[in-house]
Design a protein around this motif. Structure first.
Motif, PDB file in Angstrom:
ATOM      1  N   GLY A  57       6.752   7.937  17.772  1.00  0.00           N
ATOM      2  CA  GLY A  57       5.738   7.852  18.803  1.00  0.00           C
ATOM      3  C   GLY A  57       4.459   7.198  18.319  1.00  0.00           C
ATOM      4  N   ARG A  58       4.556   6.482  17.167  1.00  0.00           N
ATOM      5  CA  ARG A  58       3.410   5.803  16.559  1.00  0.00           C
ATOM      6  C   ARG A  58       2.268   6.778  16.264  1.00  0.00           C
ATOM      7  NH1 ARG A  58       4.269   0.776  16.040  1.00  0.00           N
ATOM      8  NH2 ARG A  58       2.116   0.335  15.464  1.00  0.00           N
ATOM      9  N   LYS A  59       2.644   8.009  15.935  1.00  0.00           N
ATOM     10  CA  LYS A  59       1.646   9.008  15.556  1.00  0.00           C
ATOM     11  C   LYS A  59       1.359   8.879  14.066  1.00  0.00           C
ATOM     12  CE  LYS A  59       2.809  12.390  19.116  1.00  0.00           C
ATOM     13  NZ  LYS A  59       3.318  13.756  19.398  1.00  0.00           N
ATOM     14  N   GLU A  60       0.086   8.814  13.736  1.00  0.00           N
ATOM     15  CA  GLU A  60      -0.326   8.618  12.350  1.00  0.00           C
ATOM     16  C   GLU A  60      -0.624   9.955  11.695  1.00  0.00           C
ATOM     17  OE1 GLU A  60      -4.205   6.630  10.478  1.00  0.00           O
ATOM     18  OE2 GLU A  60      -2.935   5.162  11.514  1.00  0.00           O
ATOM     19  N   ARG A  61      -0.217  10.098  10.434  1.00  0.00           N
ATOM     20  CA  ARG A  61      -0.534  11.307   9.675  1.00  0.00           C
ATOM     21  C   ARG A  61      -0.748  10.937   8.219  1.00  0.00           C
ATOM     22  NH1 ARG A  61       5.082  11.270   9.908  1.00  0.00           N
ATOM     23  NH2 ARG A  61       6.182  12.013   8.046  1.00  0.00           N
ATOM     24  N   SER A  62      -1.432  11.782   7.506  1.00  0.00           N
ATOM     25  CA  SER A  62      -1.642  11.600   6.068  1.00  0.00           C
ATOM     26  C   SER A  62      -0.808  12.624   5.316  1.00  0.00           C
ATOM     27  CB  SER A  62      -3.122  11.773   5.711  1.00  0.00           C
ATOM     28  OG  SER A  62      -3.896  10.739   6.276  1.00  0.00           O
ATOM     29  N   VAL A  63      -0.092  12.162   4.296  1.00  0.00           N
ATOM     30  CA  VAL A  63       0.815  13.029   3.548  1.00  0.00           C
ATOM     31  C   VAL A  63       0.467  12.951   2.061  1.00  0.00           C
ATOM     32  CG1 VAL A  63       3.228  13.598   3.052  1.00  0.00           C
ATOM     33  CG2 VAL A  63       2.621  12.534   5.239  1.00  0.00           C
ATOM     34  N   PRO A  64       0.244  14.088   1.403  1.00  0.00           N
ATOM     35  CA  PRO A  64      -0.087  14.056  -0.031  1.00  0.00           C
ATOM     36  C   PRO A  64       1.154  13.848  -0.897  1.00  0.00           C
ATOM     37  CG  PRO A  64      -0.029  16.315   0.748  1.00  0.00           C
ATOM     38  CD  PRO A  64       0.189  15.449   1.960  1.00  0.00           C
ATOM     39  N   PHE A  65       0.933  13.364  -2.103  1.00  0.00           N
ATOM     40  CA  PHE A  65       2.013  13.240  -3.082  1.00  0.00           C
ATOM     41  C   PHE A  65       1.452  13.563  -4.461  1.00  0.00           C
ATOM     42  CE2 PHE A  65       0.180   9.024  -2.489  1.00  0.00           C
ATOM     43  CZ  PHE A  65      -0.067   8.606  -3.792  1.00  0.00           C
ATOM     44  N   GLY A  66       2.339  13.802  -5.417  1.00  0.00           N
ATOM     45  CA  GLY A  66       1.920  14.283  -6.731  1.00  0.00           C
ATOM     46  C   GLY A  66       1.807  13.186  -7.775  1.00  0.00           C
ATOM     47  N   LEU A  67       1.483  13.598  -8.987  1.00  0.00           N
ATOM     48  CA  LEU A  67       1.285  12.659 -10.088  1.00  0.00           C
ATOM     49  C   LEU A  67       2.534  11.866 -10.458  1.00  0.00           C
ATOM     50  CD1 LEU A  67      -1.122  14.599 -12.474  1.00  0.00           C
ATOM     51  CD2 LEU A  67      -1.541  12.378 -11.383  1.00  0.00           C
ATOM     52  N   PRO A  68       3.738  12.488 -10.504  1.00  0.00           N
ATOM     53  CA  PRO A  68       4.921  11.686 -10.837  1.00  0.00           C
ATOM     54  C   PRO A  68       5.124  10.521  -9.872  1.00  0.00           C
ATOM     55  CG  PRO A  68       5.421  14.024 -11.018  1.00  0.00           C
ATOM     56  CD  PRO A  68       4.069  13.932 -10.392  1.00  0.00           C
ATOM     57  N   ALA A  69       4.909  10.770  -8.579  1.00  0.00           N
ATOM     58  CA  ALA A  69       5.051   9.692  -7.599  1.00  0.00           C
ATOM     59  C   ALA A  69       3.965   8.642  -7.799  1.00  0.00           C
ATOM     60  CB  ALA A  69       4.998  10.254  -6.179  1.00  0.00           C
ATOM     61  N   LEU A  70       2.740   9.081  -8.116  1.00  0.00           N
ATOM     62  CA  LEU A  70       1.642   8.129  -8.352  1.00  0.00           C
ATOM     63  C   LEU A  70       1.954   7.226  -9.546  1.00  0.00           C
ATOM     64  CD1 LEU A  70      -1.218   7.098  -7.768  1.00  0.00           C
ATOM     65  CD2 LEU A  70      -2.076   8.885  -9.304  1.00  0.00           C
ATOM     66  N   ARG A  71       2.439   7.815 -10.632  1.00  0.00           N
ATOM     67  CA  ARG A  71       2.763   7.017 -11.823  1.00  0.00           C
ATOM     68  C   ARG A  71       3.875   6.006 -11.517  1.00  0.00           C
ATOM     69  NH1 ARG A  71       2.925  12.393 -14.441  1.00  0.00           N
ATOM     70  NH2 ARG A  71       0.849  12.826 -15.273  1.00  0.00           N
ATOM     71  N   ALA A  72       4.893   6.453 -10.763  1.00  0.00           N
ATOM     72  CA  ALA A  72       5.993   5.541 -10.421  1.00  0.00           C
ATOM     73  C   ALA A  72       5.502   4.415  -9.512  1.00  0.00           C
ATOM     74  CB  ALA A  72       7.113   6.329  -9.733  1.00  0.00           C
ATOM     75  N   LEU A  73       4.629   4.738  -8.576  1.00  0.00           N
ATOM     76  CA  LEU A  73       4.068   3.711  -7.693  1.00  0.00           C
ATOM     77  C   LEU A  73       3.240   2.702  -8.481  1.00  0.00           C
ATOM     78  CD1 LEU A  73       2.950   5.726  -4.532  1.00  0.00           C
ATOM     79  CD2 LEU A  73       4.549   3.800  -4.579  1.00  0.00           C
ATOM     80  N   ASP A  74       2.423   3.207  -9.413  1.00  0.00           N
ATOM     81  CA  ASP A  74       1.587   2.312 -10.224  1.00  0.00           C
ATOM     82  C   ASP A  74       2.445   1.363 -11.055  1.00  0.00           C
ATOM     83  OD1 ASP A  74      -0.791   3.248  -9.235  1.00  0.00           O
ATOM     84  OD2 ASP A  74      -1.170   4.639 -10.896  1.00  0.00           O
ATOM     85  N   ARG A  75       3.511   1.887 -11.646  1.00  0.00           N
ATOM     86  CA  ARG A  75       4.382   1.023 -12.459  1.00  0.00           C
ATOM     87  C   ARG A  75       5.026  -0.065 -11.593  1.00  0.00           C
ATOM     88  NH1 ARG A  75       5.431   5.993 -15.223  1.00  0.00           N
ATOM     89  NH2 ARG A  75       7.192   6.447 -13.850  1.00  0.00           N
ATOM     90  N   TRP A  76       5.465   0.317 -10.399  1.00  0.00           N
ATOM     91  CA  TRP A  76       6.077  -0.658  -9.493  1.00  0.00           C
ATOM     92  C   TRP A  76       5.058  -1.716  -9.053  1.00  0.00           C
ATOM     93  CZ3 TRP A  76       9.256  -3.725  -7.287  1.00  0.00           C
ATOM     94  CH2 TRP A  76       9.081  -4.180  -5.973  1.00  0.00           C
ATOM     95  N   CYS A  77       3.865  -1.274  -8.674  1.00  0.00           N
ATOM     96  CA  CYS A  77       2.858  -2.209  -8.151  1.00  0.00           C
ATOM     97  C   CYS A  77       2.285  -3.128  -9.232  1.00  0.00           C
ATOM     98  CB  CYS A  77       1.730  -1.427  -7.466  1.00  0.00           C
ATOM     99  SG  CYS A  77       2.229  -0.659  -5.914  1.00  0.00           S
ATOM    100  N   VAL A  78       2.253  -2.666 -10.476  1.00  0.00           N
ATOM    101  CA  VAL A  78       1.671  -3.470 -11.556  1.00  0.00           C
ATOM    102  C   VAL A  78       2.726  -4.360 -12.224  1.00  0.00           C
ATOM    103  CG1 VAL A  78       0.545  -3.380 -13.819  1.00  0.00           C
ATOM    104  CG2 VAL A  78      -0.189  -1.831 -11.988  1.00  0.00           C
TER     105      VAL A  78
END
Length: 270
Positions: free
Chosen positions: A146-167
Motif C-alpha cells: 500500500g506504499r506505506k513507509e516505515r523505518s526498521v532498525p538493524f544491528g551491527l552485523p548487518a551494518l558491517r555487511a552493508l558497508d563491505r558491500w557498498c565499499v
C-alpha cells in the motif's frame, strides 16, 4: 485480477448454456461442491466464494439478476498453517560469511544479514536505494504494501555487511543504468526477487538440519526470534509492517517456551 478471471471463468463454464438466468444459490453451491470434490484447498474455495459474491452483487446492481444469491453463500474459514522457521543456531550458521570476498559474496552476505535483521519482505529489499540506509541511526526506510513507509532498525552485523558491500562490492558493478539501487545484479541493474530467492535457498542448503525456506521464511524466523527474545507483539507488528495485529499473532505459536517460563514463574500450582 488473474485469479478473479480464472474463478469467474470456472463459474460461467459451470452455468454452461443456462446463462445468468440459472445463477442462483443452488447453482453456486453445486459449483463450489464440484471444486471441493476436485480436491481444491479451503483457501482456494474461500477465494472462489468471495469471487462469486462479488460477481453476483455486481450483476444485481446492474439489474441482470432479480436478487443477489451471493448474500446466502457461506464461506468456510481458511485454516492458517504455522510457518516453518529456523531455530537461532541455524540462523547463526546461515549467516556465517561464505566465499572468498568477491563482489557476489559481499552482496549475498549483506542481503541475508539485512533480511534476517529487519524481517523485511523480499520485494521491499529489492526496492531499497542507497539513501534508504541511515548508517548513523542504523535504520532503513522501507516502502511496504500500500506504499506505506516505515523505518526498521538493524544491528551491527548487518551494518558491517552493508558497508563491505557498498565499499568493496557495489562499485565494481555500477553501470550507467544502475541508478540509486542498493543491491545489484551482476549486470548492474537493480536485483530481482528471483535472484534473492536463489541466494537464500542456496545458503540454507549449506546448513545441516535447516528447512528449505524462501526469503519469507527468514522474515518468519526474524519475527519468531524477536518474540522469543522478549519483544512485544505490537512492536513486531510495526517492524514487519502488518496492517493488522491478527497477522502478527501467527508467530506466537513458536514462543511456547516463553509461555511455559512465564507459567512456571507466575502460577502458584506450576
Amino acid at each position: 485480477m488473474r485469479a478473479y478471471l480464472t474463478d469467474l471463468g470456472s463459474l460461467l463454464a459451470h452455468l454452461d448454456d443456462g446463462g445468468l438466468g440459472g445463477l442462483d444459490i443452488s447453482t453456486l453451491r453445486a459449483w463450489l461442491g464440484e471444486q471441493h470434490a476436485a480436491g481444491l484447498s479451503r483457501a482456494t474455495l474461500a477465494r472462489r466464494t468471495a469471487c462469486a459474491r462479488s460477481f453476483t452483487a455486481y450483476c444485481y446492481r446492474r439489474g441482470w439478476l432479480a436478487s443477489d444469491p451471493g448474500l446466502l453463500l457461506g464461506s468456510a474459514k481458511s485454516p492458517r498453517s504455522l510457518p516453518a522457521v529456523l531455530d537461532q543456531e541455524q540462523a547463526r550458521a546461515a549467516l556465517e560469511p561464505r566465499g572468498e570476498g568477491e563482489a557476489v559474496d559481499l552482496r549475498d552476505q549483506a542481503m541475508l544479514e539485512l533480511l534476517y535483521a529487519t524481517g523485511i519482505r523480499v520485494s521491499e529489499l529489492c526496492q531499497l536505494d542507497v539513501d534508504d540506509v541511515d548508517r548513523g541511526r542504523r535504520v532503513i526506510r522501507v516502502l511496504g504494501k500500500g506504499r506505506k513507509e516505515r523505518s526498521v532498525p538493524f544491528g551491527l552485523p548487518a551494518l558491517r555487511a552493508l558497508d563491505r558491500w557498498c565499499v568493496y562490492g557495489r562499485p565494481l558493478w555500477i553501470k550507467e543504468r544502475t541508478g540509486a539501487a542498493l543491491f545489484l545484479g551482476v549486470r548492474g541493474g537493480r536485483i530481482d526477487q528471483g535472484t534473492v530467492r536463489r541466494v537464500v535457498h542456496a545458503r540454507l542448503r549449506q546448513v545441516e538440519g535447516a528447512p528449505d525456506l524462501s526469503p519469507h521464511g527468514l522474515r518468519h524466523s526474524a519475527a519468531t526470534h524477536l518474540l522469543e527474545g522478549g519483544a512485544d507483539l505490537r512492536s513486531v507488528q510495526e517492524l514487519l509492517g502488518h496492517a493488522s495485529l491478527n497477522t502478527t499473532q501467527i508467530y506466537t505459536h513458536v514462543s511456547i517456551e516463553r509461555l511455559r517460563a512465564a507459567f512456571r514463574q507466575a502460577h502458584p500450582r506450576a
